[in-house]
Each structure stands twice: as C-alpha cells, then as structure tokens.
Design a protein around this motif. Sequence first.
Motif, PDB file in Angstrom:
ATOM      1  N   HIS A 157      18.935   1.962 -10.380  1.00  0.00           N
ATOM      2  CA  HIS A 157      19.246   0.773  -9.563  1.00  0.00           C
ATOM      3  C   HIS A 157      19.449  -0.431 -10.467  1.00  0.00           C
ATOM      4  CE1 HIS A 157      17.530   2.177  -5.511  1.00  0.00           C
ATOM      5  NE2 HIS A 157      17.315   3.186  -6.338  1.00  0.00           N
ATOM      6  N   GLY A 158      20.323  -1.350 -10.047  1.00  0.00           N
ATOM      7  CA  GLY A 158      20.419  -2.604 -10.779  1.00  0.00           C
ATOM      8  C   GLY A 158      21.773  -3.247 -10.690  1.00  0.00           C
ATOM      9  N   VAL A 159      22.037  -4.086 -11.687  1.00  0.00           N
ATOM     10  CA  VAL A 159      23.308  -4.814 -11.695  1.00  0.00           C
ATOM     11  C   VAL A 159      23.930  -4.733 -13.079  1.00  0.00           C
ATOM     12  CG1 VAL A 159      22.580  -6.478  -9.936  1.00  0.00           C
ATOM     13  CG2 VAL A 159      22.237  -7.018 -12.342  1.00  0.00           C
ATOM     14  N   VAL A 160      25.272  -4.794 -13.085  1.00  0.00           N
ATOM     15  CA  VAL A 160      26.022  -4.929 -14.331  1.00  0.00           C
ATOM     16  C   VAL A 160      26.819  -6.218 -14.200  1.00  0.00           C
ATOM     17  CG1 VAL A 160      27.687  -3.864 -15.893  1.00  0.00           C
ATOM     18  CG2 VAL A 160      26.212  -2.415 -14.463  1.00  0.00           C
ATOM     19  N   LEU A 170      19.668  -2.397 -15.556  1.00  0.00           N
ATOM     20  CA  LEU A 170      19.627  -1.141 -14.810  1.00  0.00           C
ATOM     21  C   LEU A 170      18.226  -0.562 -14.950  1.00  0.00           C
ATOM     22  CD1 LEU A 170      23.166   0.110 -15.833  1.00  0.00           C
ATOM     23  CD2 LEU A 170      22.434  -0.613 -13.552  1.00  0.00           C
ATOM     24  N   GLU A 171      17.621  -0.282 -13.804  1.00  0.00           N
ATOM     25  CA  GLU A 171      16.226   0.138 -13.776  1.00  0.00           C
ATOM     26  C   GLU A 171      16.138   1.575 -13.261  1.00  0.00           C
ATOM     27  OE1 GLU A 171      14.080  -2.809 -11.485  1.00  0.00           O
ATOM     28  OE2 GLU A 171      15.020  -4.457 -12.568  1.00  0.00           O
ATOM     29  N   VAL A 182      28.244  -6.305 -10.584  1.00  0.00           N
ATOM     30  CA  VAL A 182      28.404  -5.001  -9.961  1.00  0.00           C
ATOM     31  C   VAL A 182      27.024  -4.452  -9.582  1.00  0.00           C
ATOM     32  CG1 VAL A 182      29.301  -2.664 -10.275  1.00  0.00           C
ATOM     33  CG2 VAL A 182      30.432  -4.585 -11.398  1.00  0.00           C
ATOM     34  N   GLN A 183      26.858  -4.124  -8.302  1.00  0.00           N
ATOM     35  CA  GLN A 183      25.575  -3.585  -7.829  1.00  0.00           C
ATOM     36  C   GLN A 183      25.568  -2.071  -7.999  1.00  0.00           C
ATOM     37  OE1 GLN A 183      23.226  -5.758  -6.384  1.00  0.00           O
ATOM     38  NE2 GLN A 183      24.643  -7.432  -6.851  1.00  0.00           N
ATOM     39  N   VAL A 184      24.513  -1.555  -8.584  1.00  0.00           N
ATOM     40  CA  VAL A 184      24.413  -0.110  -8.793  1.00  0.00           C
ATOM     41  C   VAL A 184      23.190   0.426  -8.054  1.00  0.00           C
ATOM     42  CG1 VAL A 184      24.047   1.691 -10.537  1.00  0.00           C
ATOM     43  CG2 VAL A 184      25.523  -0.250 -11.063  1.00  0.00           C
ATOM     44  N   ALA A 185      23.368   1.498  -7.328  1.00  0.00           N
ATOM     45  CA  ALA A 185      22.224   2.208  -6.723  1.00  0.00           C
ATOM     46  C   ALA A 185      22.621   3.673  -6.615  1.00  0.00           C
ATOM     47  CB  ALA A 185      21.873   1.630  -5.364  1.00  0.00           C
ATOM     48  N   ILE A 186      22.148   4.481  -7.533  1.00  0.00           N
ATOM     49  CA  ILE A 186      22.457   5.912  -7.502  1.00  0.00           C
ATOM     50  C   ILE A 186      21.156   6.670  -7.269  1.00  0.00           C
ATOM     51  CG2 ILE A 186      23.547   7.850  -8.697  1.00  0.00           C
ATOM     52  CD1 ILE A 186      24.897   5.785 -10.557  1.00  0.00           C
ATOM     53  N   GLY A 187      21.124   7.409  -6.198  1.00  0.00           N
ATOM     54  CA  GLY A 187      19.911   8.161  -5.868  1.00  0.00           C
ATOM     55  C   GLY A 187      19.480   8.020  -4.431  1.00  0.00           C
ATOM     56  N   LYS A 225      13.504  -1.024  -4.204  1.00  0.00           N
ATOM     57  CA  LYS A 225      12.992  -0.265  -5.361  1.00  0.00           C
ATOM     58  C   LYS A 225      12.985  -1.122  -6.623  1.00  0.00           C
ATOM     59  CE  LYS A 225      12.575   4.132  -3.762  1.00  0.00           C
ATOM     60  NZ  LYS A 225      12.982   5.464  -4.157  1.00  0.00           N
ATOM     61  N   THR A 226      13.596  -2.306  -6.533  1.00  0.00           N
ATOM     62  CA  THR A 226      13.589  -3.240  -7.667  1.00  0.00           C
ATOM     63  C   THR A 226      13.243  -4.622  -7.135  1.00  0.00           C
ATOM     64  OG1 THR A 226      15.886  -3.947  -7.406  1.00  0.00           O
ATOM     65  CG2 THR A 226      15.511  -1.962  -8.728  1.00  0.00           C
ATOM     66  N   GLU A 227      12.931  -5.545  -8.047  1.00  0.00           N
ATOM     67  CA  GLU A 227      12.610  -6.913  -7.622  1.00  0.00           C
ATOM     68  C   GLU A 227      13.812  -7.536  -6.900  1.00  0.00           C
ATOM     69  OE1 GLU A 227      12.962  -5.810 -10.596  1.00  0.00           O
ATOM     70  OE2 GLU A 227      14.350  -7.100 -11.682  1.00  0.00           O
TER      71      GLU A 227
END
Length: 469
Positions: free
Chosen positions: A155-158, A248-249, A166-171, A50-52
């Motif tokens: 989605h994305g990174v912090v 974060l996208e 930190v990898q983020v993917a909520i949904g 869902k992201t690059e």
Amino acid sequence: MEETKKTPGQERRDALLYNPKNGYDRLSAQDEIAMHSYCEDYKKFLDLGKTERECVTTAEALAKAQGFQPLTAGMSLKAGDKVYRVNRGKSIMLAVIGSAPLSQGANIAAAHIDSPRLDLKPNPLYEDSEMAFLKTHYYGGIRKYQWVTIPLELHGVVALKNGQNVQVAIGPGAGDPVFTVDDLLPHLAKDQSQKPLGEAIPAESLNILVGSRPFKDDEGSDRVKLAVMEILHEKYGIVEEDFISAELEVVPAFQAKDLGLDRSMIGAYGHDDRVCAYASLAALLELNAIPTKTAVCMLADKEEIGSEGVSGMQSAAFDTFMSDLCDSQHTPLKRCYEASFCLSADVTSAYDPNFADVYEKRNAARVNYGVGLCKYTGSRGKSGASDASAELVGKLRKVLDDRNVIWQMAELGKADQGGGGTVAVYMAQRDIDVLDAGVPVLSMHAPFETVSKLDCYMTYRAAQAVYLA
Ligand code: MN
Ligand code: MN
C-alpha cells in the motif's frame, strides 16, 4: 430469601481492599449490545486503513459525513461547530467547539495511526536467480522473525515528478495477488536455528518476493525484474526511478477477524494504535451534545519511530491547529494549553500467561478488565516517561467512574524487562496535563495482534467521558 450476613472481616475487606472484577461481571446488558455494534464498525475501520494515509482518508470521510468542516485560519467559530484539518495526508486533527471558552482549556484525546511495517527502500527492485524482490527497511519495533512466510500487501503512494500522486493498493482487492518474505526450510536450518531470535532473520533478508516470470522473447539481463516493472508501468504508469519518491508500505494481508470460540476478541494487524485512534475518533464524531470544553481528537503519524517528522506529535502542526481555534476566541494558545487535559490514547501490554515471566502480575493490564490507565510509561526507572501527577490520575478516576467506564491501572511489564513510550511526553512538553490510557494488547507489534472487545469498547467510552468532562 434472606440475605447472607457478611462476616466483619468480609465487610472490612469490601470497604478497604481493592479487588476489581472481570469486566464481564460489571458490563450492563445495554453496554454489551453497544459493544458488539461498536466492534463491527472498528473492524471495518481497520480493513479500510492499513496505512496512516488510509486511516486519514477513512477518518476524514467519517468526519465529513457527521458535518465536520475543514478548519481555515481566521474562521469564526461558535459552540457546537465541528472542524478538522488533515496534515499532509498522514495525520488528522478534529475538534468540536465547546460552550466554555478555550481559555478554560480543551479536552484532548491523542492517538497514533502509524503501525509497525516494512517500508520499501528508495531503490527496492532487484532480480536474483531469476526471481524478483523488493528490498525493505522496517518501520518501528518489529520482531523480524514474525514477518516471514505470511501473506503481505503493498500500500502507498508514488509521487511523480509531474506532481501527480499515484495511489497503490495491491492485496486488499478481490482477486489481488499477495506477497511474502521467504524463510528457510527446517531441513537446512541447522545454523539459523542456533542463532538468537533477534539475529535469525537479519533486516537485509526481509525482501519481498514479487515475481518469477521472465520477460518473453528477450535475451537480456534481469528479465524477471523487467517483466515486473512492465506490470507496474501498465497498472500505475510508473518507471523504476519513481520508487525514489514513493512511500510504499508492506503490511500483513490479514482482515480483522473475531477471535475465539466465544468471539470475545478481535485479531488484526494494526491494533496499535488504531484501536485507540478509532475509539478517540468515534467518540468525537458521535458526541450528541455540545461539550462544555472544546473536544479535540488528534490522530498522529510517526509515533512508532519517535513522533519525529512533520506529521508526528512533535510537529508544530498540532499547535497551529490549536492556535487557529484559540485565535477565533482571541485566547493565547499557552492559556489554553495550561488549562487543557490530554488522554494519550495508546495501547498497553496485556498480561499473557504464556509469557508470565516478563510481567509483574499485580500491576499488569488484564484482558477484559477495561481501558488500561498508565500513570507512566518509559523504561528502566521511568526513563522517558511523562509520569502523570497523582492529582490528575485522581481526577480521571472520577471522570471514568461517573460514567461507569470499566478501567484498570496498568504497567507495561517488569521494570527491568524493557519498556516503551507514547505521545504523552510531547503533550506534557506543551504544558498540557496528560495521562496514558488504552487497550491492553496481546502480541503487540506482531503482524496479527489481539485485543478484547470489551476493552476496545471501554476505551471508546473513556474517550467519550473525557470529551464530556
Ligand atoms: Mn502505540
Ligand atoms: Mn507501538
């Protein structure tokens, strides 16, 4: 039965006039089976990317499974070797070394894996009227009104100060919550409804609703915001300041789906340009013979905002990759470039009868007529286009016809109506012959875009034909 004799007019008509048929009237039974299995794999690729960054991760895993190795400087390479390089997690370049030397050029397919979306601002989280929101800055050419009241994922990174990412993917996970941007109820939309479409939803109102429950047993301010931050801290170990170094996208929460009663199309977020990126990637990964010329697949980031940036097509990262390949054969990069061909694999607009006014029907791409070749893109008088030569278009016609690829010639729309660009200009700047080609898309840049399966598959076949040329 006796064949009906053609009239002289019909004979001459067949011989002289250009009258392409619908792709389904030309598709072989074998191709139709392959098309369905290809499209199932493509839908999986979309759901995983869902992201690059996620597209790069997925592409890298697929490449490794096919025996691709990371390219290192000074590596010795022989025909048939498969190598790749990831550029900063956001772009990936892959190559299969050909039997001919790189001084004879490479056959390249270049697509992009970034798609229009809503990016979080560096200081995004706020509370208003006991609701918590995230402020966004839109990325790429979106029609803002399309992004309200749809389910959204984050989605994305912090990047933390300690170097941890930190990898983020909520949904996307089962049971995950989703988010949304509110819109006005029609009952109170008198003023908003009078506004032009482009002004009805201002950018600063694209705020993501993320919470409404206050922090318990507390009398202080911003209790909802605090409670949201507490959840993020528990799950990801981050504090509010960490948003400053985050990417974060906010992307649509749709999965790729078959579209239509006949299931002839695919509806999804991010067809532009993952539909061509996957075609270029899959064709390279599945090359089952050593190509004559070295075959290169470039999946770039940042196309939607002008191909700028270190992960975009204007970055020298591509030149470094190519010169590392050339160095292994002691070939100057410029010799390789001037002999190379690039298919700039990017989507074009499909003719939409619901908006017939903006198209020039004789030159518009049509759904199910195959991969759309664009001699030029640009806007208002080809401005910003690389405009491929007649000779190059002629050459590609033969390459595609020789392998029974169903293709069509396309323009984006009426010359005065607008336009767009691709990575093609940046390949031309490198002295690489380049031609745009890709899948015709309905509702391009919308959260849910539509393509035809036949056109997806034929774009894969076109990439394959280019690699094997
Ligand atoms: Mn594109
Ligand atoms: Mn685009």
